[in-house]
Enzyme design. Structure first.
Site, PDB file in Angstrom:
ATOM      1  N   CYS A   1      -4.105 -13.423   0.774  1.00  0.00           N
ATOM      2  CA  CYS A   1      -5.539 -13.179   0.922  1.00  0.00           C
ATOM      3  C   CYS A   1      -6.109 -14.019   2.069  1.00  0.00           C
ATOM      4  CB  CYS A   1      -6.285 -13.510  -0.367  1.00  0.00           C
ATOM      5  SG  CYS A   1      -8.069 -13.193  -0.256  1.00  0.00           S
TER       6      CYS A   1
ATOM      7  N   LYS B   1       3.432 -12.312  -2.460  1.00  0.00           N
ATOM      8  CA  LYS B   1       2.924 -11.489  -1.355  1.00  0.00           C
ATOM      9  C   LYS B   1       2.436 -12.449  -0.273  1.00  0.00           C
ATOM     10  CE  LYS B   1      -0.165  -7.637  -0.238  1.00  0.00           C
ATOM     11  NZ  LYS B   1      -0.946  -8.174   0.865  1.00  0.00           N
TER      12      LYS B   1
ATOM     13  N   HIS C   1       2.968  -8.680   4.355  1.00  0.00           N
ATOM     14  CA  HIS C   1       1.911  -8.019   5.132  1.00  0.00           C
ATOM     15  C   HIS C   1       2.103  -8.461   6.580  1.00  0.00           C
ATOM     16  CE1 HIS C   1      -2.626  -6.878   5.436  1.00  0.00           C
ATOM     17  NE2 HIS C   1      -1.954  -6.537   6.517  1.00  0.00           N
TER      18      HIS C   1
ATOM     19  N   ASN D   1       3.893  -4.070   4.016  1.00  0.00           N
ATOM     20  CA  ASN D   1       2.471  -3.761   3.908  1.00  0.00           C
ATOM     21  C   ASN D   1       1.862  -3.811   5.306  1.00  0.00           C
ATOM     22  OD1 ASN D   1      -0.452  -5.370   2.437  1.00  0.00           O
ATOM     23  ND2 ASN D   1      -0.060  -3.215   2.800  1.00  0.00           N
TER      24      ASN D   1
ATOM     25  N   ALA E   1      -3.001  -0.563   1.192  1.00  0.00           N
ATOM     26  CA  ALA E   1      -4.259  -1.056   0.625  1.00  0.00           C
ATOM     27  C   ALA E   1      -5.397  -0.128   1.040  1.00  0.00           C
ATOM     28  CB  ALA E   1      -4.525  -2.487   1.083  1.00  0.00           C
ATOM     29  N   GLU E   2      -5.904  -0.289   2.258  1.00  0.00           N
ATOM     30  CA  GLU E   2      -7.050   0.506   2.694  1.00  0.00           C
ATOM     31  C   GLU E   2      -6.706   1.992   2.804  1.00  0.00           C
ATOM     32  OE1 GLU E   2      -9.349  -0.776   5.947  1.00  0.00           O
ATOM     33  OE2 GLU E   2     -10.050  -2.584   4.925  1.00  0.00           O
TER      34      GLU E   2
END
Length: 408
Positions: free
Chosen positions: A32, A71, A99, A132, A156-157
């Site tokens: 995040c 993650k 990611h 990701n 995600a998006e």
């Protein structure tokens, strides 16, 4: 899978123990990049603290009955990213989701995720790796697996704008909304969550029907949101009925706005062009830089700040006029002026509890309460032992009898 954000090994494992019987694995979110993660000291803002992360994963591996997964975001350097992944694997991480963006790549600065980093990690570790980033449709999933060799792919998006992404479909936006709202009616959640999902799902259509965007923002009930979806459906159907043969989507979209499809976030240059300003006027400044202009010009303020300006015309957003606060020694938030630990209330509460200390500045009397508890326990022992509480020839039990007689 149950995902946690944490920065304390003991607290993390205690929370995970509560969830482990209801999931197949516990995931530690180290990806995040938001400001809330920076303030709370978790997510991608722990990626330099390898000793702490090792302790967290080692303890989780020891105490939990389900696998521990992580993650992460990448470092700019591929070599450092590989060493980071290998450290997590050695500590006990049993699946790694990578990611392919750094923690600085977010919002208008997101840019393209690096599959090269992901591929390097995949080759360097023996545990399963998921990718990701850059996943907008099913063909992206297939290409990512082919180029990186990963075992799985996350979105995600892309998935928020088209929930049927992994089915390889592009359904009508109101059909997806109807399906989602049926789930919400069965499993209720805060209305703000529903509104946020629909803003993503309806993104392209709400650029056309601005009034519906305002209605969605103002609606106060789930039934009201269902009504907005019904109105959106009617307007789109009317537009489809009037559509001419051979007509193509506008604004460069791959499909018409009423079809679920990706939203490609514009970079700083594109945002400047959209706002009618040249690159020389605004350069490559992001949204936050524009919001912090000193002249208070409403054209350079976010919509939220423009509303505040309307309510209070004298309000200034000049950062130099903001009061300066001393920062918490732990997390960087403003500290309490009278805090004995020089911390914000949240950090102070954790430390005062851990050390059984008082902080009058934050109204935290842990030490005082503990001492009162000991005193009360001591007094209870005295009452229960008449030999200790004997006064002359009359003990506590006799005193109670005499008092009862006097009362009668």
């Amino acid at each position: 899978l149950s995902q946690f954000c944490a920065n304390d090994p003991e607290v993390f494992v205690q929370a995970a123990l509560l969830a482990q019987d209801y999931c197949d694995a516990i995931d530690l979110n180290l990806g995040c990049p938001q400001m809330i993660a920076k303030r709370g000291h978790y997510g991608a803002f722990l990626q330099e603290e390898w000793d702490l992360l090792q302790r967290m994963i080692l303890l989780a591996n020891e105490k939990l009955s389900v696998p521990i997964t992580c993650k992460i975001r990448v470092f700019p350097e591929i070599d450092k990213t590989v060493k980071y992944a290998q450290m997590l694997e050695k500590a006990g991480c049993q699946l790694l989701t990578v990611h392919g963006r750094t923690k600085e790549q977010k919002g208008p600065l997101a840019g393209v995720a690096s599959w090269e980093h992901i591929q390097a990690v995949r080759k360097a570790v023996s545990i399963p790796v998921f990718a990701n980033g850059n996943i907008q449709c099913l063909s992206d999933v297939e290409e990512c697996i082919r180029k990186t060799g990963v075992h799985g792919v996350m979105s995600a998006e892309g998935n928020l704008h088209n929930p049927a992404l992994f089915e390889g479909r592009n359904p009508l936006v109101w059909e997806m909304a109807e399906e989602y709202l049926e789930i919400v009616q069965k499993y209720p959640c805060p209305l703000s969550y529903v509104r946020a999902h629909l803003f993503k799902l309806w993104h392209h259509t709400l650029q056309v029907y601005q009034q519906l965007r305002e209605e969605l923002a103002k609606v106060k009930t789930l039934e009201g949101i269902v009504d907005v979806n019904r109105e959106l459906k009617l307007r789109c159907q009317e537009e489809i009925a009037k559509q001419k043969e051979g007509e193509k989507p506008k604004e460069g979209l791959p499909f018409f706005h009423w079809i679920c499809q990706p939203y490609i976030r514009p970079g700083p240059k594109e945002r400047c062009k959209e706002n009618g300003a040249s690159e020389t006027e605004k350069g490559v400044r992001g949204k936050r830089a524009l919001e912090e202009e000193e002249d208070g010009n409403s054209e350079l303020l976010s919509k939220n700040k423009q509303k505040k300006k309307l309510r209070n015309p004298n309000k200034s957003f000049d950062p130099s006029l903001k009061p300066k606060y001393a920062k918490c020694d732990q997390c960087g938030n403003p500290k309490g002026n009278k805090c004995v630990f020089n911390m914000c209330r949240g950090c102070c509460k954790k430390r005062a509890f851990k050390e059984t200390a008082d902080c009058p500045g934050h109204g935290l009397p842990f030490k005082t309460k503990y001492e009162k508890s000991l005193s009360w326990q001591s007094s209870q022992t005295v009452i229960q032992n008449p030999e200790i509480s004997r006064r002359g020839d009359v003990d506590v039990g006799e005193t109670a009898v005499l008092k009862e007689a006097g009362d009668s």
